[in-house]
Design an enzyme around this catalytic site. Structure first.
Site, PDB file in Angstrom:
ATOM      1  N   ARG A  60       0.850  -1.180   0.000  1.00  0.00           N
ATOM      2  CA  ARG A  60       0.000   0.000   0.000  1.00  0.00           C
ATOM      3  C   ARG A  60       0.887   1.232   0.000  1.00  0.00           C
ATOM      4  O   ARG A  60       2.099   1.127   0.159  1.00  0.00           O
ATOM      5  CB  ARG A  60      -0.937  -0.007   1.224  1.00  0.00           C
ATOM      6  CG  ARG A  60      -0.161  -0.337   2.493  1.00  0.00           C
ATOM      7  CD  ARG A  60      -0.553   0.417   3.700  1.00  0.00           C
ATOM      8  NE  ARG A  60      -0.486   1.846   3.531  1.00  0.00           N
ATOM      9  CZ  ARG A  60       0.632   2.565   3.640  1.00  0.00           C
ATOM     10  NH1 ARG A  60       1.804   1.994   3.874  1.00  0.00           N
ATOM     11  NH2 ARG A  60       0.615   3.872   3.500  1.00  0.00           N
ATOM     12  N   ARG A 105      -7.169  -0.679  -7.262  1.00  0.00           N
ATOM     13  CA  ARG A 105      -7.548   0.441  -6.384  1.00  0.00           C
ATOM     14  C   ARG A 105      -7.698   1.688  -7.264  1.00  0.00           C
ATOM     15  O   ARG A 105      -6.862   1.926  -8.143  1.00  0.00           O
ATOM     16  CB  ARG A 105      -6.487   0.682  -5.292  1.00  0.00           C
ATOM     17  CG  ARG A 105      -6.392  -0.462  -4.281  1.00  0.00           C
ATOM     18  CD  ARG A 105      -5.507  -0.076  -3.101  1.00  0.00           C
ATOM     19  NE  ARG A 105      -6.195   0.807  -2.166  1.00  0.00           N
ATOM     20  CZ  ARG A 105      -5.605   1.391  -1.119  1.00  0.00           C
ATOM     21  NH1 ARG A 105      -4.311   1.217  -0.905  1.00  0.00           N
ATOM     22  NH2 ARG A 105      -6.290   2.160  -0.303  1.00  0.00           N
ATOM     23  N   GLN A 213      -2.661   2.741   9.819  1.00  0.00           N
ATOM     24  CA  GLN A 213      -1.364   2.824   9.137  1.00  0.00           C
ATOM     25  C   GLN A 213      -0.374   3.682   9.934  1.00  0.00           C
ATOM     26  O   GLN A 213       0.835   3.474   9.880  1.00  0.00           O
ATOM     27  CB  GLN A 213      -1.522   3.422   7.724  1.00  0.00           C
ATOM     28  CG  GLN A 213      -2.176   2.493   6.727  1.00  0.00           C
ATOM     29  CD  GLN A 213      -3.683   2.680   6.654  1.00  0.00           C
ATOM     30  OE1 GLN A 213      -4.313   3.062   7.631  1.00  0.00           O
ATOM     31  NE2 GLN A 213      -4.270   2.411   5.507  1.00  0.00           N
ATOM     32  N   ASP A 254      -2.208  10.773  -2.578  1.00  0.00           N
ATOM     33  CA  ASP A 254      -2.524   9.688  -3.515  1.00  0.00           C
ATOM     34  C   ASP A 254      -2.812  10.213  -4.913  1.00  0.00           C
ATOM     35  O   ASP A 254      -2.650   9.499  -5.900  1.00  0.00           O
ATOM     36  CB  ASP A 254      -3.704   8.865  -3.003  1.00  0.00           C
ATOM     37  CG  ASP A 254      -3.251   7.991  -1.848  1.00  0.00           C
ATOM     38  OD1 ASP A 254      -3.197   8.499  -0.704  1.00  0.00           O
ATOM     39  OD2 ASP A 254      -2.884   6.836  -2.087  1.00  0.00           O
ATOM     40  N   ASN A 264      -5.799  12.289  -0.125  1.00  0.00           N
ATOM     41  CA  ASN A 264      -4.910  11.510   0.750  1.00  0.00           C
ATOM     42  C   ASN A 264      -5.794  10.776   1.751  1.00  0.00           C
ATOM     43  O   ASN A 264      -7.020  10.950   1.779  1.00  0.00           O
ATOM     44  CB  ASN A 264      -3.895  12.426   1.431  1.00  0.00           C
ATOM     45  CG  ASN A 264      -2.803  11.639   2.138  1.00  0.00           C
ATOM     46  OD1 ASN A 264      -2.202  10.735   1.549  1.00  0.00           O
ATOM     47  ND2 ASN A 264      -2.550  11.925   3.402  1.00  0.00           N
ATOM     48  N   LYS A 265      -5.162   9.967   2.587  1.00  0.00           N
ATOM     49  CA  LYS A 265      -5.886   9.131   3.546  1.00  0.00           C
ATOM     50  C   LYS A 265      -6.965   9.908   4.292  1.00  0.00           C
ATOM     51  O   LYS A 265      -6.742  11.044   4.711  1.00  0.00           O
ATOM     52  CB  LYS A 265      -4.869   8.534   4.524  1.00  0.00           C
ATOM     53  CG  LYS A 265      -5.417   7.632   5.606  1.00  0.00           C
ATOM     54  CD  LYS A 265      -6.296   6.511   5.094  1.00  0.00           C
ATOM     55  CE  LYS A 265      -5.577   5.607   4.126  1.00  0.00           C
ATOM     56  NZ  LYS A 265      -6.517   4.697   3.415  1.00  0.00           N
TER      57      LYS A 265
HETATM   58  O1  MRU Z   1      -4.800   3.201   1.874  1.00  0.00           O
HETATM   59  P1  MRU Z   1      -3.331   3.449   1.874  1.00  0.00           P
HETATM   60  O2  MRU Z   1      -2.654   2.965   3.108  1.00  0.00           O
HETATM   61  O3  MRU Z   1      -2.672   2.961   0.608  1.00  0.00           O
HETATM   62  O4  MRU Z   1      -3.204   5.033   1.870  1.00  0.00           O
HETATM   63  C1  MRU Z   1      -1.939   5.608   1.744  1.00  0.00           C
HETATM   64  C2  MRU Z   1      -1.927   7.075   1.883  1.00  0.00           C
HETATM   65  O5  MRU Z   1      -2.939   7.713   1.975  1.00  0.00           O
HETATM   66  C3  MRU Z   1      -0.580   7.728   1.829  1.00  0.00           C
HETATM   67  O6  MRU Z   1      -0.590   8.909   2.561  1.00  0.00           O
HETATM   68  C4  MRU Z   1      -0.242   8.067   0.368  1.00  0.00           C
HETATM   69  O7  MRU Z   1      -0.387   6.946  -0.445  1.00  0.00           O
HETATM   70  C5  MRU Z   1       1.120   8.603   0.236  1.00  0.00           C
HETATM   71  S1  MRU Z   1       2.362   7.356   0.408  1.00  0.00           S
HETATM   72  C6  MRU Z   1       3.861   8.064   0.118  1.00  0.00           C
END
Ligand code: MRU
Length: 363
Positions: A60, A105, A213, A254, A264-265
């Site tokens: 991820r 995804r 995470q 993202d 982003n998350k």
């Molecule tokens: O769902 P995830 O764990 O893949 O989400 C990841 C994020 O939101 C990170 O902040 C993003 O991918 C940047 S990683 C350098």
């Protein structure tokens, strides 16, 4: 645990994605669902397994997903290489593999960026003689995507660290370190670089509900690098800011649009609102591979909706009644107006607007 050690600047003792050998070699992913309890590389034997590894978050983080998907195309090509399949069949199959992996995804644009690069190699090599030659070119491209990400991460680290003053508190969200990238990370690279520069920073990591995470992965990485750090629940960020513990917020991304709106998350947007209220700079760190200049407004970014069980019984423990309604978007979008600067490997975008995004990215 089959691997473990503490990290130092420059090299990373753990990798999220690894390819060993030639076109008939082995893709291995560090299974991030097992951290922090166990550090295990999982061999990926089929493209279906790679797809599932991305969906289930074994691998991820936007850049790591792109790198893994590029190598996964090779995994899917191996049976063709072994039986020296005709080129027409190989090209058709390689394109189908890219299409299939792209369904894993929807939000992180690095996935599509990496697969588009693989598609271009397929197009360019559709006239070569054999599946073996095509696979050689595809492996070379996947390795290049991987190497470029390493360089981008280290450059982002240098630019990002220059923004932090000595002795500051820095809040971060989700995981943006070596686990989420080739190595070192994006937002976490800025933090690690500042740490190795001796800036005596202290990191506050949001646990990052629902899949933790921040708690499981970021705190583990910070511990590997011996960065002074404190874990907080997501809902504590406002209080930590009010108490003056935090001078900067830095997060990853993202997908970033042409005007700088940033997916982003989930929880990132809320942090940006809080940072504005407390007059704390809010930084985004991301490589150029995370920008999607075909989209201007953040509202047009596709947002992944994930299973309700991640909220009602994540990690095997039921924490909400059965048969209830649940809303579980994996990401939110922070409008560029709330972002003080975006740190890329090409430089710092500040202030954040379409003109400056396009200018920095065209360097
Ligand atoms: O769902 P995830 O764990 O893949 O989400 C990841 C994020 O939101 C990170 O902040 C993003 O991918 C940047 S990683 C350098």
């Amino acid at each position: 645990m089959n691997e473990q050690s503490n990290a130092s600047v420059g090299t990373s003792p753990y990798v999220s994605v690894r390819w060993q050998g030639d076109t008939l070699g082995q893709l291995e992913l560090l299974d991030q669902t097992l951290l922090p309890e166990s550090l295990q590389m999982v061999p990926i034997q089929s493209v279906e397994q790679a797809h599932e590894a991305i969906v289930s978050l074994q691998v991820r983080g936007a850049p790591a997903i792109g790198i893994a998907a590029a190598y996964a195309v090779l995994v899917g090509m191996q049976s063709l290489v072994r039986r020296r399949a005709p080129i027409d069949e190989s090209v058709q199959q390689a394109r189908a593999l890219c299409d299939y992996l792209a369904t894993s995804r929807p939000t992180a644009v690095n996935l599509f960026w990496a697969l588009d690069r693989m598609r271009r190699i397929i197009d360019r090599n559709s006239n070569v003689a054999t599946a073996v030659e095509l696979a050689n070119q595809l492996l070379r491209e996947a390795r290049q995507i991987h190497d470029e990400d390493r360089r981008m991460c280290h450059a982002i680290g240098e630019f990002g660290a220059s923004l932090f003053e000595h002795g500051s508190g820095i809040l971060t969200h989700c995981n943006t370190g070596g686990l989420a990238t080739s190595e070192f990370g994006t937002a976490l690279a800025a933090i690690l670089t500042a740490h190795y520069q001796g800036k005596q920073i202290h990191v506050y990591a949001d646990e990052t509900r629902p899949l933790l995470q921040g708690a499981r992965l970021t705190m583990w990485e910070l511990q590997q690098h011996r960065v002074p750090s404190t874990l907080i629940c997501d809902s504590m960020a406002a209080q930590v800011m009010r108490e003056g513990k935090v001078q900067y917020v830095i997060v990853g991304a993202d997908r970033i649009t042409a005007r700088g709106d940033t997916a982003n998350k989930i929880g990132t947007y809320g942090l940006a609102v809080l940072a504005k209220h407390h007059q704390i700079p809010f930084f985004v760190a991301a490589p150029s591979s995370t920008f999607d200049l075909s989209i201007v407004h953040g509202a047009d970014i596709p947002i992944e909706q994930r299973k309700p069980e991640e909220i009602t019984c994540a990690f095997g423990k039921r924490t909400a009644p059965e048969s209830i309604q649940v809303y579980n978007p994996a990401f939110d979008v922070t409008p560029s107006e709330l972002i003080s600067a975006i740190i890329t490997e090409l430089g710092i975008i500040h202030p954040v607007d379409e003109d400056r995004v396009r200018r920095v990215l065209s360097k």
